[in-house]
Design an enzyme around this catalytic site. Structure first.
Site, PDB file in Angstrom:
ATOM      1  N   HIS A  26       0.540  -1.291  -0.025  1.00 41.00           N
ATOM      2  CA  HIS A  26      -0.242  -0.019  -0.202  1.00 41.00           C
ATOM      3  C   HIS A  26       0.974   1.275  -0.223  1.00 41.00           C
ATOM      4  O   HIS A  26       0.516   2.299  -0.829  1.00 41.00           O
ATOM      5  CB  HIS A  26      -1.116  -0.023   1.154  1.00 41.00           C
ATOM      6  CG  HIS A  26      -1.890   1.045   0.769  1.00 41.00           C
ATOM      7  ND1 HIS A  26      -2.835   1.044   0.579  1.00 41.00           N
ATOM      8  CD2 HIS A  26      -1.619   2.979   1.098  1.00 41.00           C
ATOM      9  CE1 HIS A  26      -3.158   2.502  -0.332  1.00 41.00           C
ATOM     10  NE2 HIS A  26      -2.387   3.146   0.539  1.00 41.00           N
ATOM     11  N   ARG A  55     -10.895 -10.744 -11.985  1.00 41.75           N
ATOM     12  CA  ARG A  55      -9.752 -10.631 -13.063  1.00 41.75           C
ATOM     13  C   ARG A  55      -8.470 -11.592 -13.023  1.00 41.75           C
ATOM     14  O   ARG A  55      -8.629 -13.144 -12.781  1.00 41.75           O
ATOM     15  CB  ARG A  55      -9.691  -9.266 -12.756  1.00 41.75           C
ATOM     16  CG  ARG A  55      -8.980  -9.669 -11.281  1.00 41.75           C
ATOM     17  CD  ARG A  55      -8.048  -8.439 -10.392  1.00 41.75           C
ATOM     18  NE  ARG A  55      -6.884  -8.105 -10.196  1.00 41.75           N
ATOM     19  CZ  ARG A  55      -5.614  -7.930  -9.766  1.00 41.75           C
ATOM     20  NH1 ARG A  55      -6.418  -7.328  -8.034  1.00 41.75           N
ATOM     21  NH2 ARG A  55      -4.914  -7.428 -10.086  1.00 41.75           N
ATOM     22  N   ARG A  56      -7.832 -11.200 -13.915  1.00 42.46           N
ATOM     23  CA  ARG A  56      -6.859 -12.308 -14.277  1.00 42.46           C
ATOM     24  C   ARG A  56      -7.198 -13.646 -14.724  1.00 42.46           C
ATOM     25  O   ARG A  56      -6.455 -14.788 -14.218  1.00 42.46           O
ATOM     26  CB  ARG A  56      -5.822 -12.642 -12.890  1.00 42.46           C
ATOM     27  CG  ARG A  56      -5.053 -11.695 -12.405  1.00 42.46           C
ATOM     28  CD  ARG A  56      -4.506 -12.082 -11.293  1.00 42.46           C
ATOM     29  NE  ARG A  56      -3.370 -10.746 -10.873  1.00 42.46           N
ATOM     30  CZ  ARG A  56      -2.840 -10.439  -9.385  1.00 42.46           C
ATOM     31  NH1 ARG A  56      -2.778 -10.642  -8.261  1.00 42.46           N
ATOM     32  NH2 ARG A  56      -1.698  -9.788  -9.447  1.00 42.46           N
ATOM     33  N   HIS A  97     -10.379   0.104 -11.438  1.00 42.88           N
ATOM     34  CA  HIS A  97     -10.594   0.611 -10.500  1.00 42.88           C
ATOM     35  C   HIS A  97      -8.896   1.655 -10.549  1.00 42.88           C
ATOM     36  O   HIS A  97      -8.584   3.048 -10.646  1.00 42.88           O
ATOM     37  CB  HIS A  97     -10.958   0.515  -9.031  1.00 42.88           C
ATOM     38  CG  HIS A  97      -9.796   1.505  -8.266  1.00 42.88           C
ATOM     39  ND1 HIS A  97     -10.498   2.629  -7.550  1.00 42.88           N
ATOM     40  CD2 HIS A  97      -8.635   0.990  -7.370  1.00 42.88           C
ATOM     41  CE1 HIS A  97      -9.637   3.379  -6.635  1.00 42.88           C
ATOM     42  NE2 HIS A  97      -9.051   2.220  -6.333  1.00 42.88           N
ATOM     43  N   PHE A  98      -8.237   0.254 -10.536  1.00 36.60           N
ATOM     44  CA  PHE A  98      -6.726   1.028 -10.536  1.00 36.60           C
ATOM     45  C   PHE A  98      -6.233   1.815 -11.753  1.00 36.60           C
ATOM     46  O   PHE A  98      -4.628   2.353 -11.980  1.00 36.60           O
ATOM     47  CB  PHE A  98      -5.245   0.015 -10.204  1.00 36.60           C
ATOM     48  CG  PHE A  98      -4.988  -1.462 -11.043  1.00 36.60           C
ATOM     49  CD1 PHE A  98      -4.897  -1.121 -12.011  1.00 36.60           C
ATOM     50  CD2 PHE A  98      -5.575  -2.916  -9.929  1.00 36.60           C
ATOM     51  CE1 PHE A  98      -4.726  -2.614 -12.756  1.00 36.60           C
ATOM     52  CE2 PHE A  98      -5.629  -3.765 -10.952  1.00 36.60           C
ATOM     53  CZ  PHE A  98      -4.940  -3.448 -11.756  1.00 36.60           C
ATOM     54  N   HIS A  99      -6.736   0.881 -13.195  1.00 33.66           N
ATOM     55  CA  HIS A  99      -6.033   2.016 -13.828  1.00 33.66           C
ATOM     56  C   HIS A  99      -7.142   3.434 -14.105  1.00 33.66           C
ATOM     57  O   HIS A  99      -5.951   4.558 -14.986  1.00 33.66           O
ATOM     58  CB  HIS A  99      -6.473   1.234 -15.650  1.00 33.66           C
ATOM     59  CG  HIS A  99      -6.207   0.434 -16.245  1.00 33.66           C
ATOM     60  ND1 HIS A  99      -5.580  -0.727 -15.475  1.00 33.66           N
ATOM     61  CD2 HIS A  99      -4.504  -0.009 -16.595  1.00 33.66           C
ATOM     62  CE1 HIS A  99      -4.852  -2.112 -16.170  1.00 33.66           C
ATOM     63  NE2 HIS A  99      -4.388  -1.074 -16.258  1.00 33.66           N
ATOM     64  N   TYR A 119       1.497   5.276  -2.272  1.00 32.71           N
ATOM     65  CA  TYR A 119       1.888   6.425  -2.258  1.00 32.71           C
ATOM     66  C   TYR A 119       3.467   7.376  -2.690  1.00 32.71           C
ATOM     67  O   TYR A 119       3.755   8.591  -2.830  1.00 32.71           O
ATOM     68  CB  TYR A 119       2.014   6.862  -0.415  1.00 32.71           C
ATOM     69  CG  TYR A 119       0.261   7.413  -0.245  1.00 32.71           C
ATOM     70  CD1 TYR A 119      -0.548   8.477  -0.768  1.00 32.71           C
ATOM     71  CD2 TYR A 119      -0.567   5.667  -0.488  1.00 32.71           C
ATOM     72  CE1 TYR A 119      -1.795   8.470  -0.806  1.00 32.71           C
ATOM     73  CE2 TYR A 119      -1.818   6.028  -0.522  1.00 32.71           C
ATOM     74  CZ  TYR A 119      -2.828   6.885  -0.653  1.00 32.71           C
ATOM     75  OH  TYR A 119      -4.193   7.003  -0.005  1.00 32.71           O
TER      76      TYR A 119
HETATM   77  C1  HEM Z   1      -1.512   0.833 -22.899  1.00 31.14           C
HETATM   78  C2  HEM Z   1      -2.623   1.298 -21.836  1.00 31.14           C
HETATM   79  C3  HEM Z   1      -2.392   0.494 -21.195  1.00 31.14           C
HETATM   80  C4  HEM Z   1      -3.978  -1.335 -21.186  1.00 31.14           C
HETATM   81  C5  HEM Z   1      -4.102  -1.391 -22.527  1.00 31.14           C
HETATM   82  C6  HEM Z   1      -3.844  -2.256 -20.173  1.00 31.14           C
HETATM   83  C7  HEM Z   1      -4.354  -3.095 -20.221  1.00 31.14           C
HETATM   84  C8  HEM Z   1      -4.483  -3.991 -19.090  1.00 31.14           C
HETATM   85  C9  HEM Z   1      -5.405  -4.892 -19.025  1.00 31.14           C
HETATM   86  C10 HEM Z   1      -6.377  -5.595 -19.922  1.00 31.14           C
HETATM   87  C11 HEM Z   1      -5.312  -5.341 -17.306  1.00 31.14           C
HETATM   88  C12 HEM Z   1      -6.121  -6.738 -17.348  1.00 31.14           C
HETATM   89  C13 HEM Z   1      -5.217  -7.738 -16.526  1.00 31.14           C
HETATM   90  C14 HEM Z   1      -6.118  -9.523 -16.484  1.00 31.14           C
HETATM   91  O1  HEM Z   1      -6.640  -9.324 -15.259  1.00 31.14           O
HETATM   92  O2  HEM Z   1      -6.686  -9.971 -17.057  1.00 31.14           O
HETATM   93  C15 HEM Z   1      -4.666  -4.745 -16.610  1.00 31.14           C
HETATM   94  C16 HEM Z   1      -3.877  -4.995 -15.750  1.00 31.14           C
HETATM   95  C17 HEM Z   1      -3.316  -4.430 -14.985  1.00 31.14           C
HETATM   96  N1  HEM Z   1      -2.066  -3.711 -15.611  1.00 31.14           N
HETATM   97 FE1  HEM Z   1      -3.009  -2.278 -17.055  1.00 31.14          FE
HETATM   98  N2  HEM Z   1      -2.843  -1.076 -19.578  1.00 31.14           N
HETATM   99  C18 HEM Z   1      -2.685  -0.125 -19.283  1.00 31.14           C
HETATM  100  C19 HEM Z   1      -2.052   0.789 -18.477  1.00 31.14           C
HETATM  101  C20 HEM Z   1      -1.432   0.642 -17.366  1.00 31.14           C
HETATM  102  C21 HEM Z   1      -0.841   1.611 -16.835  1.00 31.14           C
HETATM  103  C22 HEM Z   1      -0.518   2.876 -17.027  1.00 31.14           C
HETATM  104  C23 HEM Z   1      -0.453   0.757 -15.205  1.00 31.14           C
HETATM  105  C24 HEM Z   1       0.558   1.751 -14.766  1.00 31.14           C
HETATM  106  C25 HEM Z   1       1.640   2.356 -14.507  1.00 31.14           C
HETATM  107  C26 HEM Z   1      -0.923  -0.643 -15.831  1.00 31.14           C
HETATM  108  C27 HEM Z   1      -0.691  -1.680 -14.135  1.00 31.14           C
HETATM  109  C28 HEM Z   1      -1.392  -2.357 -14.766  1.00 31.14           C
HETATM  110  C29 HEM Z   1      -1.853  -3.534 -13.890  1.00 31.14           C
HETATM  111  C30 HEM Z   1      -0.515  -3.137 -11.911  1.00 31.14           C
HETATM  112  C31 HEM Z   1      -2.245  -4.543 -13.654  1.00 31.14           C
HETATM  113  C32 HEM Z   1      -2.907  -5.911 -12.597  1.00 31.14           C
HETATM  114  C33 HEM Z   1      -2.131  -7.358 -13.685  1.00 31.14           C
HETATM  115  C34 HEM Z   1      -2.116  -8.208 -12.383  1.00 31.14           C
HETATM  116  O3  HEM Z   1      -3.165  -8.963 -12.267  1.00 31.14           O
HETATM  117  O4  HEM Z   1      -0.930  -8.653 -12.011  1.00 31.14           O
HETATM  118  N3  HEM Z   1      -1.497  -0.461 -16.931  1.00 31.14           N
HETATM  119  N4  HEM Z   1      -3.767  -4.007 -17.808  1.00 31.14           N
HETATM  120 CU   LIG Z   2      -4.187   0.040  -0.565  1.00 33.08          CU
END
Ligand code: HEM
Ligand SMILES: [Cu+2]
Length: 536
Positions: free
Chosen positions: A213, A427-428, A364-366, A217
């Site tokens: 967490h 998710r995932r 949420h986190f996007h 920050y």
């Molecule tokens: C080009 C832009 C982006 C696209 C198309 C994108 C797409 C996605 C998608 C579809 C997932 C879900 C994966 C799943 O659970 O099936 C994901 C997970 C995630 N994304 Fe992005 N994302 C983008 C940008 C970003 C940015 C800018 C960040 C952070 C700086 C980010 C951080 C994350 C994180 C931490 C996860 C979690 C992965 C996990 O579950 O282990 N994403 N993203």
């Molecule tokens: Cu937190």
């Protein structure tokens, strides 16, 4: 290269990580929506989720925050001690990131960015991550030593406000990474090397979220540093309150570590009372975020009125919406408002159970990390690169459109996943249609998200293109100065919020109160542990 070489190097590495991660992002959005593309497979999907999460959440953010912190602190304090050690740290981190990325891209570490055991990665994944943290500790040391040198010359002045913010971030990071170091060095590395067979997933997760967490920050505070101390200047105004800014950074230092159990509401072995305690601190940490929203918007209103606005809202129209730095941050703040609503849902025990591990979380986190933080960093690059490289920004027209494109793509992407999550999409998962008839219900939403993802990817490539063109082909200019916003009313003398030594001690005590007893309880449960599990 200017005097900001080590800062620029970190930012360059961050952008490379971002580019690779963006490609992975689209691939997984297409996978979830069942849209086929060459080589689509489960193992590629989990490799992509891991590399996307690690490269975005750990590599892009950490390298960018370090680079930005170096540049801001150096400018605010007028010095930087130990720059050579900073370079050693940089190369260690590059070696670590390359080693970890290699094990992920070759499919040997599909453990996702949370690397929860018993999922087991290649040892070089954990060792590489450790080297990045070593670089970040060197960064903490350089920031604090530079401050000491400044303090000797200014025994009673208030800390320059931007340096105060960077220092609070650095101290928070050192408290947070203790949890990570115990987990990785004490548990995961020896286990992945086969020195012991079994591991305790519950204990490991608890150490992870002690770190996880405040990590949020560590992403947000550099963004806030820009909102408070640069944005009002770019908008042509003043910082509304110097004192509130200092208070906010201290509150984040105090409150953002003892909240980790809000990520473990569904975990067994942690008693309800401790989960409640961390919930209360979670709501407390909302307070400095509200103060931030108030102060920043007030500073922008000051800017609009200094330019002659008289009515209730016409100051909004006086703001520089065509400046890519300003536009990125203004959109980042709007994103954060929606992130705040979602965050309050996640933090509420009962509602958390509804959205836990669903696509709501990635929705949420996007908007929070993926927009509030990442869009701020992108916009900051347009402002910072000419100043640290001594080169003119190339293709400013592309830079002008890029933040709006990101916001548009994110609105589709994030809304679709929020709704799909409330309707139960996990998710995932490789494909949203795995669940037969239920899958049909999700399909339109996951296709919408995939369209959003393509727009996001286009925006991401526009950003990378402008950065690369500026870096390699920007006209050489005399680097413009890094200037900070003047407060409406400056602090005359160092006050209570400048006593960072005392606040650090209090923050450390809060971490001990939050974690000592629950960890003792977890460790004293009778258990057998779990052997490692490699997904592919
Ligand atoms: C080009 C832009 C982006 C696209 C198309 C994108 C797409 C996605 C998608 C579809 C997932 C879900 C994966 C799943 O659970 O099936 C994901 C997970 C995630 N994304 Fe992005 N994302 C983008 C940008 C970003 C940015 C800018 C960040 C952070 C700086 C980010 C951080 C994350 C994180 C931490 C996860 C979690 C992965 C996990 O579950 O282990 N994403 N993203
Ligand atoms: Cu937190």
């Amino acid at each position: 290269m200017t005097k900001h070489g080590v800062a620029a190097a970190h930012i360059g590495a961050a952008v490379v990580a971002f580019a690779v991660a963006s490609l992975m992002g689209v691939l997984q959005a297409l996978s979830m929506a069942d849209i086929s593309f060459p080589m689509r497979s489960e193992s590629l999907y989990y490799m992509a989720v891991t590399s996307h999460g690690v490269l975005m959440a750990l590599v892009f953010t950490t390298f960018f925050a370090i680079g930005l912190g170096y540049a801001i602190a150096r400018e605010a304090l007028g010095r930087q001690t130990g720059t050579r050690i900073g370079w050693v740290g940089f190369w260690l981190a590059i070696a670590g990131a390359a080693a970890a990325a290699w094990t992920i891209l070759t499919g040997q570490s599909s453990v996702m960015y949370t690397f929860y055991p018993p999922l087991q990665a290649h040892p070089l994944f954990y060792i590489g991550a450790t080297l990045i943290v070593v670089d970040s500790w060197i960064w903490v040391g350089i920031i604090l030593f530079s401050y000491r040198s400044w303090r000797r010359e200014h025994p009673s002045d208030p800390i320059p406000a931007p340096a105060h913010a960077v220092m609070a971030t650095a101290i928070l990071w050192s408290l947070a990474t203790v949890g990570l170091a115990i987990e990785v060095v004490g548990m995961l590395i020896p286990w992945s090397l086969g020195w012991f067979e079994k591991i305790d997933p519950m204990v490991a997760r608890t150490y992870f979220w002690w770190f996880g967490h405040p990590l949020v920050y560590f992403w947000l505070m550099p963004a806030y540093t820009l909102w408070y101390f640069v944005l009002p200047h770019i908008a042509g105004g003043r910082l509304f309150s110097d004192k509130l800014a200092r208070m906010v950074f201290v509150l984040f230092l105090l409150l953002s570590t003892p909240v980790g159990f809000h990520h473990q509401f569904s975990d067994p072995g942690i008693t309800a009372g401790w989960k409640l305690a961390h919930t209360i601190t979670t709501y407390a940490v909302l307070y400095p975020s509200f103060v931030t929203a108030f102060t920043i918007i007030a500073s922008l209103e000051v800017a609009g009125r200094m330019k002659g606005a008289k009515g209730l809202f016409d100051w909004i129209g006086k703001l520089p919406w065509r400046d890519p730095f300003f536009a990125s941050i203004a959109l980042a703040i709007i994103g954060f408002a929606f992130g705040g609503f979602g965050g309050a849902i996640n933090a509420a025990y009962a509602m958390n159970a509804l959205v836990h591990n669903t696509a709501f979380i990635q929705g949420h986190f996007h908007v929070t990390l993926g927009t509030t933080v990442a869009l701020t960093f992108m916009g900051a690059s347009y402002w910072l690169l000419p100043r640290i490289l001594g080169r003119e920004l190339r293709f400013p027209a592309v830079a002008r459109i890029q933040p709006y494109l990101w916001f548009f793509g994110m609105t589709i992407f994030s809304t679709a996943y929020h709704i799909a999550g409330i309707r139960g999409l996990p998710r995932r998962v490789y494909s949203a249609s795995l669940n037969g008839s239920l899958g049909g219900d999700w399909h339109t939403l996951t296709v919408a998200a995939a369209i959003g993802a393509i727009v996001l990817f286009t925006s991401a490539m526009a950003y990378v293109f402008v950065v690369a063109a500026t870096w390699f082909a920007g006209r050489k200019i005399e680097a413009p100065a890094i200037e900070f916003a003047q407060p409406v009313k400056p602090e005359p003398v160092a006050g209570i919020w400048d006593r960072l030594g005392m606040w650090t001690a209090i923050a450390a005590v809060l971490v001990i109160i939050a974690y000592a007893y629950p960890l003792y309880q977890l460790i004293s449960h009778p258990r057998f542990g779990s052997p490692g599990f490699k997904p592919f």
